[in-house]
Structures are given as structure tokens and as C-alpha cells.
Design a protein around this motif. Sequence first.
Motif, PDB file in Angstrom:
ATOM      1  N   LEU A 197       0.823  -1.196   0.000  1.00 48.37           N
ATOM      2  CA  LEU A 197       0.000   0.000   0.000  1.00 48.37           C
ATOM      3  C   LEU A 197       0.862   1.253   0.000  1.00 48.37           C
ATOM      4  O   LEU A 197       0.473   2.287  -0.546  1.00 48.37           O
ATOM      5  CB  LEU A 197      -0.910   0.005   1.236  1.00 48.37           C
ATOM      6  N   LEU A 198       2.057   1.141   0.555  1.00 47.47           N
ATOM      7  CA  LEU A 198       2.965   2.288   0.577  1.00 47.47           C
ATOM      8  C   LEU A 198       3.250   2.795  -0.835  1.00 47.47           C
ATOM      9  O   LEU A 198       3.182   4.000  -1.100  1.00 47.47           O
ATOM     10  CB  LEU A 198       4.270   1.886   1.267  1.00 47.47           C
ATOM     11  N   LEU A 199       3.535   1.881  -1.755  1.00 49.63           N
ATOM     12  CA  LEU A 199       3.858   2.295  -3.118  1.00 49.63           C
ATOM     13  C   LEU A 199       2.635   2.878  -3.810  1.00 49.63           C
ATOM     14  O   LEU A 199       2.748   3.801  -4.624  1.00 49.63           O
ATOM     15  CB  LEU A 199       4.409   1.100  -3.903  1.00 49.63           C
ATOM     16  N   ARG A 200       1.467   2.345  -3.499  1.00 49.71           N
ATOM     17  CA  ARG A 200       0.253   2.900  -4.105  1.00 49.71           C
ATOM     18  C   ARG A 200      -0.022   4.293  -3.559  1.00 49.71           C
ATOM     19  O   ARG A 200      -0.420   5.193  -4.310  1.00 49.71           O
ATOM     20  CB  ARG A 200      -0.938   1.980  -3.823  1.00 49.71           C
ATOM     21  N   ARG A 201       0.168   4.480  -2.266  1.00 47.17           N
ATOM     22  CA  ARG A 201      -0.034   5.798  -1.682  1.00 47.17           C
ATOM     23  C   ARG A 201       0.990   6.789  -2.233  1.00 47.17           C
ATOM     24  O   ARG A 201       0.676   7.954  -2.486  1.00 47.17           O
ATOM     25  CB  ARG A 201       0.088   5.711  -0.159  1.00 47.17           C
ATOM     26  N   LEU A 202       2.214   6.333  -2.432  1.00 46.89           N
ATOM     27  CA  LEU A 202       3.258   7.195  -3.003  1.00 46.89           C
ATOM     28  C   LEU A 202       2.893   7.607  -4.417  1.00 46.89           C
ATOM     29  O   LEU A 202       3.011   8.780  -4.790  1.00 46.89           O
ATOM     30  CB  LEU A 202       4.593   6.453  -2.991  1.00 46.89           C
ATOM     31  N   ASP A 203       2.418   6.657  -5.203  1.00 47.18           N
ATOM     32  CA  ASP A 203       2.014   6.970  -6.578  1.00 47.18           C
ATOM     33  C   ASP A 203       0.850   7.955  -6.589  1.00 47.18           C
ATOM     34  O   ASP A 203       0.805   8.865  -7.428  1.00 47.18           O
ATOM     35  CB  ASP A 203       1.634   5.676  -7.302  1.00 47.18           C
ATOM     36  N   ASN A 204      -0.079   7.807  -5.654  1.00 50.21           N
ATOM     37  CA  ASN A 204      -1.215   8.723  -5.581  1.00 50.21           C
ATOM     38  C   ASN A 204      -0.761  10.134  -5.218  1.00 50.21           C
ATOM     39  O   ASN A 204      -1.239  11.127  -5.784  1.00 50.21           O
ATOM     40  CB  ASN A 204      -2.212   8.215  -4.544  1.00 50.21           C
ATOM     41  N   LEU A 205       0.187  10.229  -4.290  1.00 50.59           N
ATOM     42  CA  LEU A 205       0.709  11.542  -3.916  1.00 50.59           C
ATOM     43  C   LEU A 205       1.365  12.247  -5.097  1.00 50.59           C
ATOM     44  O   LEU A 205       1.228  13.464  -5.275  1.00 50.59           O
ATOM     45  CB  LEU A 205       1.718  11.402  -2.779  1.00 50.59           C
ATOM     46  N   MET A 206       2.076  11.482  -5.909  1.00 51.04           N
ATOM     47  CA  MET A 206       2.832  12.094  -6.999  1.00 51.04           C
ATOM     48  C   MET A 206       1.963  12.391  -8.217  1.00 51.04           C
ATOM     49  O   MET A 206       2.132  13.433  -8.853  1.00 51.04           O
ATOM     50  CB  MET A 206       3.993  11.179  -7.392  1.00 51.04           C
TER      51      MET A 206
END
Length: 382
Positions: free
Chosen positions: A248-257
Amino acid sequence: MEATALDLGLRGAVAGLFLMIMVVTLGRVRPLDTIKWLGVAMAASGALYAIVTAPFVPKATVWWIMPVLGANPVLVWLWARASFDDDFVVRRWHGVLWLAVVSVWFSVIYTWTTWPMFAKAGVRSMSILAIILSLSAAVQTVRTWKTDLVAGRRRLRLAVLILSLLIVVLLSVPELNSISAKSFGMSGSLATAVGLLAIAALAGWGLFHPPPAIPAVAAMAATTASENADRAAPIKAADGGRDATASLLLRRLDNLMTVERVYRQEGLTIGGLAAKLDLPEYRLRQAINEGLGYRNFNAFLNRYRIDEAKAALSDPGQRDVAVLTIAMDAGFQSIGPFNRAFKAESGLTPTEFRRDALARSAAIALENDEKFRNRPIPLKIG
């Protein structure tokens, strides 16, 4: 005699370690990039220095080799730049600088008896140059330390660099201030041997025992699963493989960017981004480096910034918007870094990219207009 025997033993260990590093690097490490070639050159010079400055070595040998070894600060500086700056490229003038330093040292040696004042001035100038290059390498290390995402490079190479620079400065400052190692209760030769052994040991440790690499996608997924079993979701992996499990960390990071576009924030640091994700900074470094393949945080941010700038530069509706405005809207703080990053990524300056993109848009629009005008008109019957 006991101190001399210890000195010779330490120097033998130093030469052996450096030679082993050279053999392993040339024989097993691939590809041989700039950093590795500079490392081999430094290892060779370290082994030679340990040998020719040892007690009982004929002075004639020292006279012939010391000019080459005197240019070691240039190698250390180049190695530091190549190691800590992923965009650094060795230029011709770097080779010219190395040759110039070697030439000055030869001049110093061959004028030592005939023009001693000139020779002393040469030694002093080379010592000053060594200190300047050492400080420049140290500044490079500090300046890029926080944006470095490679854990092993942050932990080990920094230690090797600091110790290398310390030795360079310790060998240069005495030439300027007439400080002797005997002031500290040891011979200068033994002090040099101890310092060289420390450098060789750290360099060998870094080569033969690199820190284990744990894929961030797997590590983050495992950590997340232990915290909340239903948080993981399948997305595309960083290496192009499909149906891989990511955290989920990578998905949240992608959403932020991509959605929130936090890369536009002025002065955004990896610490600030980690705070937005509410996780430790080291975990975010690991995810970006090992999961997404980035070695530098600025390169990670610039990917999104340059993509946004390309879209704006390609938009005919923004043809009159200044390049600087587009750059700052995308998150860059000045035009210089934007131009360098843009050209490194696309091979064109922003102005050239805009000209070509608008020309293509105009050509496509003209072609579509021609097709529209030449389309057959249906006949109405009735």
C-alpha cells in the motif's frame, strides 16, 4: 627496529589488500563503469604509495613514482564526484588537470637542488590544491547525502571518502605548516601506514561484503501484511513484470505524486514526503530505490516535474507562457537546474522541445484539416 618492522608489516598488508581489490574488480565486477575504473586507479596508487614510501626503499624509486602519486588528490576528487553525483561525467579537462599536477611534481623534483625556492613553492601550491580538492569532494558528499537513496553508498562510501580526505589533508597540511607526526609520538612513516591500512580495510569491506539488497516491493508488502493483512493490492511492478504484489505504501506514493502532485511543493525533501506518508524515512528511501529503481531523490522528483513541463510545452494554448513559469509551476526553483535536468532526460533544451512539439502539433492539425476538406460529401437522394 620494532616500529620499523610494524611499519613494513602494515604496508605489506596495505599493498596486498589494494592488489586484491584491483584483481577482483578487473576480473569479476561487470560492468566496469567510471567509478570502478577510478577505484582501480586509486587502489593501484595506494599500493604503490605504501611501497615506495616504506623505510629502506631506494630514493631513486621514489623520485620516479612520487610525481604520479602526487596526483592522487585528483583521483580522490574524481572518484567522489562520480560516486556521489549520478549525473557526473569525466571530461577531457579532468585528464588535463591530472597531467598538469603530475608535471608540476616532476618540475619540483628536478629543480629541488638547483632552484629550491621554486621547488618549495611548487610543493606548497600542490598541497593547497590537494586541500581544495579534498574540501570540494567533502562538500559534494554533504550536499548530496540527504538525497542519496542507495543505502550501501550512504553507509560505506561516506566513511571511505571521509577517511581518504582526512589522509590527503594530513599529508598536505604538514607541507604548509611544517607539522611532524613525531609531535604525536609516532613516526610519520608509521602514521601513514596506519592510515593507508584503514582505507584499504574499508575499501575491501565495501567490495567483498556489500550490504544485502532486499527488494523493496517484497519487503514493504511483508511489513504491510504484518500490520494489516488486507492492505496489499496487485499493481504493476517496477521491473515491468505484471500481477506482482506491491505494498500500500507504493500505491499511496504513486497517488501523492500523480494525483496530489506534491512534487510541485517548493523545497520538498524526502523527510517531508515521508512525513506525508506517515512512515520512517529509511523505509521510503528503500521503496524508491529498490522498488522503483531510483538512486537519487531529486531524479525521482524530476521525473514527474519534467513530464508536467513536457505537457505544458507541447500545449499550443500555452505557447506564450514563459519557460521559467512552466518550470516553477512544475516544482523547479530556478531555470538552471530545470534546463540541465530537462536536457539530460530528453536530449533537447526546453525551447527546442517546445519548438519541435508545436511544429508537430501544427503539422497534425494541418493534416487533419486537409483530410476534413477532402472527405467525400454524401449525396442526398429524395
